[in-house]
Scaffold this motif. Sequence first.
Motif, PDB file in Angstrom:
ATOM      1  N   SER A   1       0.248  18.063  -6.340  1.00 25.48           N
ATOM      2  CA  SER A   1       0.506  17.030  -5.348  1.00 25.48           C
ATOM      3  C   SER A   1      -0.477  17.209  -4.197  1.00 25.48           C
ATOM      4  O   SER A   1      -1.133  18.252  -4.092  1.00 25.48           O
TER       5      SER A   1
ATOM      6  N   ASP B   1       2.863   4.038  -7.116  1.00 24.07           N
ATOM      7  CA  ASP B   1       4.160   3.587  -7.588  1.00 24.07           C
ATOM      8  C   ASP B   1       4.312   2.127  -7.152  1.00 24.07           C
ATOM      9  O   ASP B   1       3.431   1.577  -6.474  1.00 24.07           O
TER      10      ASP B   1
ATOM     11  N   GLU C   1       6.206   0.504  -4.960  1.00 21.28           N
ATOM     12  CA  GLU C   1       6.255   0.229  -3.525  1.00 21.28           C
ATOM     13  C   GLU C   1       4.880   0.394  -2.872  1.00 21.28           C
ATOM     14  O   GLU C   1       4.449  -0.436  -2.078  1.00 21.28           O
ATOM     15  N   THR C   2       4.182   1.451  -3.218  1.00 17.47           N
ATOM     16  CA  THR C   2       2.848   1.687  -2.662  1.00 17.47           C
ATOM     17  C   THR C   2       1.858   0.673  -3.228  1.00 17.47           C
ATOM     18  O   THR C   2       0.982   0.191  -2.515  1.00 17.47           O
TER      19      THR C   2
ATOM     20  N   TRP D   1       0.317  11.860  -2.833  1.00 14.40           N
ATOM     21  CA  TRP D   1       0.684  11.723  -4.232  1.00 14.40           C
ATOM     22  C   TRP D   1       1.546  12.913  -4.631  1.00 14.40           C
ATOM     23  O   TRP D   1       1.497  13.973  -4.028  1.00 14.40           O
ATOM     24  N   ASN D   2       2.343  12.686  -5.673  1.00 10.58           N
ATOM     25  CA  ASN D   2       3.255  13.727  -6.140  1.00 10.58           C
ATOM     26  C   ASN D   2       2.638  14.491  -7.317  1.00 10.58           C
ATOM     27  O   ASN D   2       1.503  14.232  -7.722  1.00 10.58           O
TER      28      ASN D   2
ATOM     29  N   GLU E   1       1.310  10.203  -8.906  1.00  9.11           N
ATOM     30  CA  GLU E   1       1.718   8.898  -8.384  1.00  9.11           C
ATOM     31  C   GLU E   1       1.545   8.887  -6.869  1.00  9.11           C
ATOM     32  O   GLU E   1       2.067   9.762  -6.179  1.00  9.11           O
ATOM     33  N   CYS E   2       0.824   7.887  -6.361  1.00 12.91           N
ATOM     34  CA  CYS E   2       0.720   7.692  -4.920  1.00 12.91           C
ATOM     35  C   CYS E   2       2.069   7.142  -4.465  1.00 12.91           C
ATOM     36  O   CYS E   2       2.471   6.068  -4.901  1.00 12.91           O
ATOM     37  N   TYR E   3       2.756   7.868  -3.591  1.00 12.12           N
ATOM     38  CA  TYR E   3       4.079   7.429  -3.170  1.00 12.12           C
ATOM     39  C   TYR E   3       4.150   7.074  -1.693  1.00 12.12           C
ATOM     40  O   TYR E   3       5.166   6.570  -1.223  1.00 12.12           O
ATOM     41  N   SER E   4       3.077   7.301  -0.952  1.00  9.00           N
ATOM     42  CA  SER E   4       3.081   6.967   0.471  1.00  9.00           C
ATOM     43  C   SER E   4       1.670   6.567   0.883  1.00  9.00           C
ATOM     44  O   SER E   4       0.710   7.294   0.600  1.00  9.00           O
TER      45      SER E   4
END
Length: 115
Positions: A24, A74, A76-77, A95-96, A100-103
């Motif tokens: 991450s 993801d 939402e992003t 990213w996690n 996945e880019c989550y923010s």
Amino acid sequence: MTTPAALAGYQIESANCYKNADGSGRCYGSLLGFRNHSGANTQALFTQTSASAPYFTAALTSGTTTEYFNCTPDAETGAQWSKAMNHQGYFSIYWNVLGECYSLFLNNGSQYSHF
């Protein structure tokens, strides 16, 4: 009495990325900061083509070593992706462990006006 410094036009151009032991991580700065970085291979981009999923990728060179970073958003992003592709200011993307880019944080300001 001291007059405070005026910050209009102040530029903060930077290029930063890190990856945690689990894969991450985060990249942040500005596209101009990545472009103007002293590392020969340093770059960052948000991209999407009609034939592929959107993704973020960056390379950050320190000395003679280049490290690569990437993620796919993801849902939402991904909804912000068109804004990221046209963005000219500060960004921060996380990213996690799954890549996945989550923010995604986007900030435009007067300090980024010299593109």
